[in-house]
Structures are given as structure tokens and as C-alpha cells.
Scaffold this motif. Structure first.
Motif, mmCIF file in Angstrom:
data_model
loop_
_atom_site.group_PDB
_atom_site.id
_atom_site.type_symbol
_atom_site.label_atom_id
_atom_site.label_comp_id
_atom_site.label_asym_id
_atom_site.label_seq_id
_atom_site.Cartn_x
_atom_site.Cartn_y
_atom_site.Cartn_z
ATOM 1 N N LEU A 64 0.618 -1.197 0.338
ATOM 2 C CA LEU A 64 -0.006 -0.150 -0.037
ATOM 3 C C LEU A 64 1.085 1.126 0.034
ATOM 4 O O LEU A 64 1.717 1.993 1.036
ATOM 5 N N PRO A 67 -0.066 3.502 3.722
ATOM 6 C CA PRO A 67 -1.065 2.995 5.308
ATOM 7 C C PRO A 67 -1.667 3.185 5.626
ATOM 8 O O PRO A 67 -2.383 2.717 6.700
ATOM 9 N N THR A 117 -8.695 1.532 -0.843
ATOM 10 C CA THR A 117 -7.964 2.242 -1.982
ATOM 11 C C THR A 117 -7.347 1.419 -3.162
ATOM 12 O O THR A 117 -7.453 -0.004 -2.966
ATOM 13 N N PHE A 120 -1.215 1.506 -4.768
ATOM 14 C CA PHE A 120 0.453 0.440 -4.490
ATOM 15 C C PHE A 120 1.132 0.772 -5.095
ATOM 16 O O PHE A 120 1.466 0.915 -6.397
#
Length: 208
Positions: A64, A67, A117, A120
Motif C-alpha cells: 500500500l 498505509p 484504496t 499500490f
């Protein structure tokens, strides 16, 4: 002497700041395994900060990009996070933050509401099972760990819920985790929602 603070620039971007009250910020232009070091007299690192989200063997430990909700959007999933069935907020109250300055504030009023979300830092490998973890607390009352649903999308969807036996309350954050089934394609989205219809305020931080 009196100073207003010091900024260090590289190509027009601030790389480090020391304010006049002693606050310090260091920001690499690119992530690095040796982003910040304190060394002893022989040159051995006694403190090492790695900002690459990789382990010592080079494996990615967090795919992520955002995060911890310290930066990025809370209205655009491709540039951070966005609400699922609600308006996602960035909490700025340290009392409701597990780590850093901010967390996600999720004000639910119905089932299947939460956050998602699609940002990445590198494409997660296909045909892989993923252990997803996050920290959560609620503003009042309690919430069972099984009332969270984690979902990934890779052309199809996969879900899991944290194991029973952990009670989320307002006293502090609890770490929750579950393992998603093996992906069939490249993961393009991850979301965390509640699977009941209770109205509550949930704070989420440290998603991995």
C-alpha cells in the motif's frame, strides 16, 4: 542567536527542515533502504530507517502506498483512500491515532460502509494469498472483530474477516488481521468495511 528555522533543498524540493523550536523533518527524494542513519565511531549503524517497504531479503512487506493516512487523498482511492458508502475523513486528533499524526475516521450509518484504496507502491503478485492487518478502535461502546470484512479485487473479489475473540473499544487500538484467498489476477483494490448496520465512529490506522 535567533533563527527562524533552516530548510535544505534539492532541485527546489525540501529534503530536510529544522524549525526554530527544534522540530526536525527529513524527507528523501526517493525511498531508500538507508534513508536515515545514526552511526557509531566505527561507522556501524546503530539506528537505521528504511523507507522502501521491503524486508532485509528484499521482499515487499507492504504494497500500500498510503498505509498510515499521513498523506494522500481521503476522497480519491487511486491517490490515497476513499469512503465506501460514506465520506471518509482524516482524523487529526492524536488520541485516536495509533502511529504518526493521523488516522482514518470512518463514520458509519449502515452495512458495508468503510474505506477503500487502489493505490499500490508496486503491483501485488498474482496467485498469492495475502495477510491483511490493520489497527482499529471505536469512539464509544464496543465492536466485535468479526464485524469487519476485508475485500480485495483482482477481476473478481475475495473476502475475509478477522477471527472472533477480539473486542474493539475506545480504550486503545487493537490489531486485527485475516488472510485473503489466493488472487487470480493482479490486485487492483483493497477495502475494509463493517458488515453490520450499526452507527458508529471507527478509527483505522496502520493498514498492511
Amino acid at each position: 542567536s535567533y533563527y527562524q528555522g533552516i530548510n535544505f533543498y534539492n532541485g527546489g524540493s525540501i529534503q530536510a527542515t529544522i524549525s526554530n523550536n527544534g522540530q526536525a523533518l527529513f524527507k528523501n527524494s526517493t525511498n531508500s533502504a538507508t534513508a536515515f542513519q545514526v552511526q557509531n565511531a566505527t561507522g556501524a549503524s546503530v539506528l537505521l530507517v528504511d523507507t522502501t517497504s521491503t524486508s532485509a531479503n528484499g521482499n515487499t512487506v507492504n504494497y500500500l502506498t498510503y498505509p498510515g493516512f499521513e498523506s494522500g487523498s481521503v476522497t480519491n482511492a487511486s491517490a490515497g483512500w476513499a469512503g465506501v458508502g460514506l465520506t471518509l475523513l482524516q482524523n487529526t486528533n492524536k488520541v485516536h491515532t495509533f502511529n504518526g499524526l493521523y488516522s482514518a475516521q470512518v463514520n458509519t450509518t449502515g452495512v458495508n460502509q468503510g474505506l477503500t484504496t487502489s493505490s499500490f507502491n508496486t503491483a501485488p503478485p498474482t496467485a498469492t494469498t495475502y495477510l491483511v492487518s490493520f489497527y482499529a478502535k471505536v469512539s464509544t461502546s464496543t465492536m466485535a472483530s468479526t464485524l469487519f470484512t476485508v475485500q480485495s479485487t483482482d477481476g473478481t473479489t475475495h473476502t475475509c474477516s478477522p477471527a472472533a475473540g477480539i473486542t474493539i473499544d475506545s480504550n486503545g487500538f487493537q490489531r486485527l488481521f485475516c488472510q485473503l484467498p489466493a488472487t487470480t489476477g493482479t490486485m487492483t483494490a483493497l477495502q475494509i468495511t463493517q458488515n453490520d448496520s450499526t452507527t458508529r465512529t471507527i478509527y483505522i490506522d496502520g493498514v498492511q
